[in-house]
Design a protein around this motif. Sequence first.
Motif, PDB file in Angstrom:
ATOM      1  N   THR A  92       0.840  -1.199   0.000  1.00 15.50           N
ATOM      2  CA  THR A  92       0.000   0.000   0.000  1.00 15.50           C
ATOM      3  C   THR A  92       0.878   1.255   0.000  1.00 15.50           C
ATOM      4  OG1 THR A  92      -1.998   0.991   0.972  1.00 15.50           O
ATOM      5  CG2 THR A  92      -0.342   0.116   2.506  1.00 15.50           C
ATOM      6  N   TYR A  93       0.268   2.407   0.299  1.00 19.39           N
ATOM      7  CA  TYR A  93       0.966   3.693   0.240  1.00 19.39           C
ATOM      8  C   TYR A  93       2.127   3.768   1.232  1.00 19.39           C
ATOM      9  CZ  TYR A  93      -3.958   4.682  -0.965  1.00 19.39           C
ATOM     10  OH  TYR A  93      -5.229   4.633  -1.454  1.00 19.39           O
TER      11      TYR A  93
ATOM     12  N   LYS B  28       0.687   8.653   2.769  1.00 18.43           N
ATOM     13  CA  LYS B  28      -0.576   8.408   3.482  1.00 18.43           C
ATOM     14  C   LYS B  28      -0.849   9.516   4.490  1.00 18.43           C
ATOM     15  CE  LYS B  28      -4.103   5.697   4.754  1.00 18.43           C
ATOM     16  NZ  LYS B  28      -4.844   6.450   5.724  1.00 18.43           N
TER      17      LYS B  28
ATOM     18  N   ASP C 278      -4.065  11.748   4.492  1.00 14.51           N
ATOM     19  CA  ASP C 278      -4.956  11.796   5.656  1.00 14.51           C
ATOM     20  C   ASP C 278      -5.225  13.226   6.102  1.00 14.51           C
ATOM     21  OD1 ASP C 278      -5.160   9.038   5.707  1.00 14.51           O
ATOM     22  OD2 ASP C 278      -3.711   8.779   7.336  1.00 14.51           O
TER      23      ASP C 278
END
Length: 183
Positions: free
Chosen positions: A82-83, A88, A92
Motif C-alpha cells: 500500500t501507500y 498516506k 490523511d
Amino acid sequence: MKILAIAGSNSEVSINKQLVTYATTLFENAEVEIVDMNDFEMPIYKHQREVENGVPQEAKDFAAKIDNADVLLISLSEHNGTYSTAFKNVFDWTSRIKERAVWNEVPMLLMATAPGARGGLGVLEAAEKRFPLHGGNIVDTFTLPFFNDNFDKSAQKISNEEKDSELKDKIKKISAIETILEK
C-alpha cells in the motif's frame, strides 16, 4: 496546461519520482511542478491533534497545489502492498480539510513502479478503490515492473519500448481529455 506531478515517496532516490518526472517530459507545452513529499512533512495524523491544533498549513498548501493543477500525475511507491507512510499522512491530513475532496476531481494518471514483477500493482489497486471516494478522477493507470531493468537511469527514461509506448499512449489520452475540458 498545468501539471502537478506527485511521487508518493519521501526518498531522495525515489524510483517513482524518476518515473513521474519522465512522464512530465511527454507533455507538450505544459507548465510542470514536481512535488517533493518532504515539503509536506507533518505530525502523524491523530484526531486529537486535529481537535487541538486544526489542520496543518502543509496540508492546506498541498490542497492548493492540487486546486491549481489541470492534470495530476501521481506515481505511488508501494510499502507492504500500500501507500508509503509519508504519502498516506499527507493524504490523511488533506482529507480533513473541511468542504473539499482531496483530489478535487482533477483528471489524473495514476502510476507505480517497483523493482519486482508486479511493479507496484498492490498500491495501484488500493488507490483505484480509495481515490474516487475522495474526488479522484482517475483517467488511466500505468505500472512499470522491474524498474531496474526497464528504466535507463542515465537517460532518465523508460528503456522497455513496449512499456514506453504504453505510457505515451496514456499521456495522449489524458492530454486529449484536458484539451476537451479547455474548450
